[in-house]
Design a protein around this motif. Structure first.
Motif, short mmCIF file in Angstrom:
data_model
loop_
_atom_site.label_atom_id
_atom_site.label_comp_id
_atom_site.label_asym_id
_atom_site.label_seq_id
_atom_site.Cartn_x
_atom_site.Cartn_y
_atom_site.Cartn_z
N MET A 218 0.82 -1.21 0.00
CA MET A 218 0.00 0.00 0.00
C MET A 218 0.85 1.26 0.00
O MET A 218 0.66 2.16 -0.82
CB MET A 218 -0.93 -0.02 1.22
N MET A 219 1.84 1.31 0.89
CA MET A 219 2.69 2.49 0.97
C MET A 219 3.58 2.63 -0.26
O MET A 219 3.86 3.74 -0.73
CB MET A 219 3.54 2.45 2.24
N GLY A 220 4.04 1.49 -0.80
CA GLY A 220 4.88 1.56 -1.99
C GLY A 220 4.15 2.11 -3.19
O GLY A 220 4.70 2.95 -3.93
N SER A 221 2.91 1.68 -3.40
CA SER A 221 2.14 2.19 -4.54
C SER A 221 1.82 3.67 -4.38
O SER A 221 1.90 4.45 -5.34
CB SER A 221 0.86 1.37 -4.70
N ILE A 222 1.45 4.07 -3.15
CA ILE A 222 1.13 5.49 -2.93
C ILE A 222 2.39 6.35 -3.03
O ILE A 222 2.36 7.46 -3.58
CB ILE A 222 0.46 5.66 -1.56
N ALA A 223 3.53 5.84 -2.52
CA ALA A 223 4.77 6.60 -2.62
C ALA A 223 5.20 6.76 -4.06
O ALA A 223 5.76 7.81 -4.45
CB ALA A 223 5.87 5.91 -1.82
N PHE A 224 4.96 5.75 -4.89
CA PHE A 224 5.29 5.87 -6.31
C PHE A 224 4.49 6.99 -6.97
O PHE A 224 5.01 7.76 -7.78
CB PHE A 224 5.02 4.54 -7.01
N VAL A 225 3.21 7.07 -6.61
CA VAL A 225 2.38 8.14 -7.15
C VAL A 225 2.89 9.50 -6.69
O VAL A 225 3.01 10.45 -7.47
CB VAL A 225 0.91 7.94 -6.74
N GLY A 226 3.22 9.63 -5.39
CA GLY A 226 3.71 10.91 -4.88
C GLY A 226 5.03 11.32 -5.49
O GLY A 226 5.30 12.52 -5.69
N ALA A 227 5.89 10.34 -5.81
CA ALA A 227 7.20 10.67 -6.36
C ALA A 227 7.13 11.06 -7.83
O ALA A 227 7.97 11.84 -8.30
CB ALA A 227 8.14 9.48 -6.19
N THR A 228 6.16 10.54 -8.56
CA THR A 228 6.08 10.82 -9.99
C THR A 228 5.02 11.87 -10.34
O THR A 228 4.90 12.23 -11.52
CB THR A 228 5.77 9.52 -10.75
N ALA A 229 4.26 12.32 -9.37
CA ALA A 229 3.23 13.31 -9.65
C ALA A 229 3.84 14.69 -9.85
O ALA A 229 5.03 14.92 -9.65
CB ALA A 229 2.22 13.36 -8.50
N LYS A 230 3.01 15.61 -10.27
CA LYS A 230 3.44 16.99 -10.49
C LYS A 230 3.93 17.60 -9.18
O LYS A 230 3.44 17.28 -8.10
CB LYS A 230 2.26 17.80 -11.03
N GLN A 231 4.92 18.49 -9.27
CA GLN A 231 5.51 19.10 -8.08
C GLN A 231 4.46 19.82 -7.24
O GLN A 231 3.65 20.59 -7.76
CB GLN A 231 6.60 20.08 -8.49
N GLU A 232 4.50 19.51 -5.93
CA GLU A 232 3.65 20.17 -4.93
C GLU A 232 2.16 20.02 -5.24
O GLU A 232 1.35 20.84 -4.82
CB GLU A 232 4.01 21.66 -4.82
N LYS A 233 1.81 18.93 -5.92
CA LYS A 233 0.41 18.74 -6.29
C LYS A 233 -0.45 18.38 -5.09
O LYS A 233 -1.63 18.78 -5.01
CB LYS A 233 0.31 17.64 -7.35
N TYR A 234 0.11 17.63 -4.13
CA TYR A 234 -0.67 17.13 -3.01
C TYR A 234 -0.28 17.76 -1.68
O TYR A 234 -0.67 17.26 -0.63
CB TYR A 234 -0.53 15.61 -2.91
N LEU A 235 0.48 18.84 -1.71
CA LEU A 235 0.85 19.50 -0.46
C LEU A 235 -0.34 20.20 0.20
O LEU A 235 -0.28 20.51 1.39
CB LEU A 235 1.98 20.50 -0.70
N TYR A 236 -1.39 20.44 -0.54
CA TYR A 236 -2.58 21.07 0.03
C TYR A 236 -3.33 20.13 0.98
O TYR A 236 -4.23 20.56 1.72
CB TYR A 236 -3.53 21.52 -1.08
N LEU A 237 -2.98 18.84 0.98
CA LEU A 237 -3.70 17.87 1.80
C LEU A 237 -3.37 17.97 3.28
O LEU A 237 -3.99 17.28 4.07
CB LEU A 237 -3.38 16.45 1.32
N GLY A 238 -2.40 18.78 3.66
CA GLY A 238 -1.98 18.84 5.05
C GLY A 238 -3.10 19.19 6.00
O GLY A 238 -3.31 18.54 7.03
N GLY A 239 -3.86 20.24 5.68
CA GLY A 239 -4.96 20.67 6.55
C GLY A 239 -6.07 19.64 6.66
O GLY A 239 -6.46 19.25 7.78
N PRO A 240 -6.64 19.16 5.54
CA PRO A 240 -7.69 18.13 5.65
C PRO A 240 -7.23 16.86 6.35
O PRO A 240 -7.99 16.24 7.10
CB PRO A 240 -8.05 17.86 4.18
N LEU A 241 -5.98 16.45 6.12
CA LEU A 241 -5.49 15.24 6.77
C LEU A 241 -5.33 15.43 8.27
O LEU A 241 -5.57 14.49 9.05
CB LEU A 241 -4.15 14.83 6.16
N LEU A 242 -4.96 16.63 8.70
CA LEU A 242 -4.87 16.90 10.13
C LEU A 242 -6.23 16.80 10.79
O LEU A 242 -6.35 16.24 11.89
CB LEU A 242 -4.26 18.29 10.36
N ALA A 243 -7.27 17.32 10.12
CA ALA A 243 -8.63 17.19 10.66
C ALA A 243 -9.06 15.72 10.69
O ALA A 243 -9.68 15.25 11.66
CB ALA A 243 -9.61 18.01 9.82
#
Length: 337
Positions: A218-243
């Motif tokens: 699970m972590m390997g597949s998600i990490a692959f997506v995060g490493a190959t995705a557009k720069q800073e594409k998912y950094l906005y998730l910090g706030g919703p994930l904290l909630a």
């Protein structure tokens, strides 16, 4: 704040993983009636040598014919499970990549500095998880798990919070140039996690191995997506994930305050803890990988110092939280069977 909520509440689940001792063998031994022949007392007959020989041959033939299909069926079931697991992992990787990774990097791939920084972070993450596993096994063999299970859960929670958060923030606050103190606090953090997770060693080794394999997939597949995705594409998730992690943490504490008579409420809180936690910490894995790459770009420009130890702590917390939930889900499915 996110790091505070992401780890210590796995304690309440770890303390509930001790399987109950089974008495099936004893019960079957005492309740199985003895079979007696009707002619045993009234009319004993001495069997002949030829009849005994035929009975022996029939018994041997019957036992031999029954064991062979059992071995073949077990090997076939194992192959099917491996094929199913590989298929699920491949389909998950392709699905996640198609859904969440439609916009790839526009800079021609990952630069060498980012790749090196990410590899160092993954290396420290693997070493930390290995230290936790070895230390948890050693503590369990020395009787630590039994003493921990006999302690008041609130005391365990309080001491665990102090030890886990104290060593974690101490390691993060230490400069990466101070190698001795940095790695000493990092090792103490890993040992603290091992002390809290050692009761999981009461579970079957095969179940723990499956949970670890699923977590890595699970972590390997998600990490692959995060490493190959557009720069800073998912950094906005910090706030919703904290909630989300705050809600998951509160649901993990619910069994300590909600009465046992509220079965429906406890069922919903357990589902939030398990499946909501998997979704939240899967999102944290995606966020943390992109954060590592963002910090790599900042370190390359000299804005911050290169510190893969601090980056690995976040990924270790993601792994621990996903692994604990995988263990509990597999344990529940095994009990239902």
């Amino acid at each position: 704040m996110a790091s505070v909520l992401r780890r210590p509440f796995a304690i309440t689940v770890a303390l509930k993983q001790v399987p109950k001792a089974s008495s099936t063998g004893l019960r079957a031994f005492h309740t199985t009636p003895l079979k007696r022949s009707a002619n045993f007392i009234s009319k004993p007959v001495a069997p002949s040598f030829s009849k005994s020989h035929n009975v022996f041959r029939a018994t041997f033939r019957r036992t031999y014919m029954q064991q062979t299909p059992s071995i073949a069926s077990n090997s076939q079931a194992l192959r099917q499970r491996l094929l199913y697991g590989a298929g699920i992992f491949g389909a998950t990787l392709v699905g996640i990549n198609l859904i969440f990774n439609r916009e790839t990097r526009e800079d021609g791939g990952m630069p060498p500095f980012e790749r090196s920084y990410l590899n160092d972070t993954f290396l420290h993450t693997g070493l930390g998880i290995g230290i936790i596993g070895v230390a948890a096994r050693t503590l369990h063999m020395n009787g630590w798990s039994y003493r921990l299970m006999a302690t008041n859960p609130w005391i365990v929670l309080g001491v665990g919070l102090v030890g886990s958060i104290g060593t974690m923030y101490g390691c993060m606050a230490t400069s990466p140039e101070n190698y001795v103190q940095k790695y000493a606090l990092w090792g103490a953090f890993n040992v603290t996690q091992a002390m809290l997770l050692s009761p999981l060693m009461f579970m079957q080794p095969a179940l723990l191995a499956r949970a670890g394999l699923y977590t890595v997939g699970m972590m390997g597949s998600i990490a692959f997506v995060g490493a190959t995705a557009k720069q800073e594409k998912y950094l906005y998730l910090g706030g919703p994930l904290l909630a989300g992690v705050a809600i998951v943490a509160l649901s993990g504490l619910a069994p300590l305050v909600v009465p046992a008579t509220a079965a429906r409420t406890l069922m919903w809180t357990e589902n939030i803890w398990l499946y909501g936690g998997l979704a939240v910490f899967g999102g944290f894995t995606l966020y943390d990988v992109q954060k590592v790459l963002h910090h790599a770009r900042l370190a390359e420009r000299g804005v911050i110092k290169k510190d893969p130890v601090n980056e690995s702590i976040s990924l270790e917390l993601d792994f621990i939280n996903i692994f604990v939930r995988m263990v509990q889900i597999l344990g529940m499915n095994q009990r239902k069977k």
